[in-house]
Motif scaffolding. Structure first.
Motif, mmCIF file in Angstrom:
data_model
loop_
_atom_site.group_PDB
_atom_site.id
_atom_site.type_symbol
_atom_site.label_atom_id
_atom_site.label_comp_id
_atom_site.label_asym_id
_atom_site.label_seq_id
_atom_site.Cartn_x
_atom_site.Cartn_y
_atom_site.Cartn_z
ATOM 1 N N MET A 1 56.220 3.726 27.221
ATOM 2 C CA MET A 1 56.160 4.825 26.268
ATOM 3 C C MET A 1 54.903 4.660 25.423
ATOM 4 N N GLU A 2 54.183 5.739 25.233
ATOM 5 C CA GLU A 2 52.991 5.740 24.394
ATOM 6 C C GLU A 2 53.380 5.386 22.958
ATOM 7 N N GLY A 85 59.020 11.654 23.360
ATOM 8 C CA GLY A 85 58.487 10.677 24.293
ATOM 9 C C GLY A 85 57.366 9.803 23.769
ATOM 10 N N VAL A 86 57.074 9.900 22.473
ATOM 11 C CA VAL A 86 56.030 9.079 21.867
ATOM 12 C C VAL A 86 56.681 8.198 20.801
ATOM 13 N N ARG A 87 56.307 6.934 20.788
ATOM 14 C CA ARG A 87 56.805 5.987 19.791
ATOM 15 C C ARG A 87 55.819 5.974 18.629
ATOM 16 N N TYR A 88 56.330 6.127 17.399
ATOM 17 C CA TYR A 88 55.489 6.151 16.205
ATOM 18 C C TYR A 88 55.812 4.975 15.289
ATOM 19 N N ARG A 89 54.764 4.456 14.674
ATOM 20 C CA ARG A 89 54.902 3.539 13.535
ATOM 21 C C ARG A 89 54.231 4.267 12.386
#
Length: 152
Positions: A1-2, A85-89
């Motif tokens: 995953m991006e 579908g995108v992982r965020y911090r």
């Protein structure tokens, strides 16, 4: 995953009865999972945080304030989540805004907000304390208490 880093601002909009405004949303990739969150959003490149907070507050609630009226951030945290579908911090600063009463106007929502937000309501601290639904930030109740927001 991006995975992506993101800077954001959030607004703790509290009415004169001590209730905080939260929106109910979901990740369109996982529409069965609902959660509550404060108004706010991403900071554009080179945009000062207080300007972003004022912009997001207006777009999401219709309440127009200047960056100076927001004052300084009252809380900071880091959120990790997935969206489409995108992982965020996400590093995020929170601003406290008190209103006597406000009729929320969501006509400024963008396409993503329209597609991923299905309601809003004012939450009292007593309701947050026993809520069965997820809300963010997870320590919202403690943050409000630290800021002197009193249960009604």
């Amino acid at each position: 995953m991006e995975s992506r880093q993101r800077a954001a601002v959030r607004v703790l909009l509290v009415n004169d009865q001590g209730a905080v405004l939260l929106f109910r949303g979901f990740d369109p990739a996982v529409p069965e999972v609902r959660y509550w969150f404060t108004p706010g959003g991403g900071i554009a490149p080179d945009e000062p945080a207080a300007e972003a907070a004022a912009r997001e507050l207006y777009e999401e609630t219709g309440l127009a304030l200047t960056p100076a009226q927001l004052g300084e951030p009252v809380h900071h945290d880091v959120a990790s989540y997935s969206f489409q579908g995108v992982r965020y911090r996400q590093e995020q600063d929170f601003y406290l805004v008190r209103v006597s009463n406000w009729q929320v106007d969501t006509s400024g929502f963008d396409e993503v907000e329209i597609a991923s937000t299905d309601g809003h309501r004012w939450w009292f601290m007593e309701e947050l304390a026993v809520a069965q639904e997820a809300y963010y930030p997870e320590d919202l109740l403690d943050v409000l208490k630290r800021l002197g927001i009193e249960p009604c």
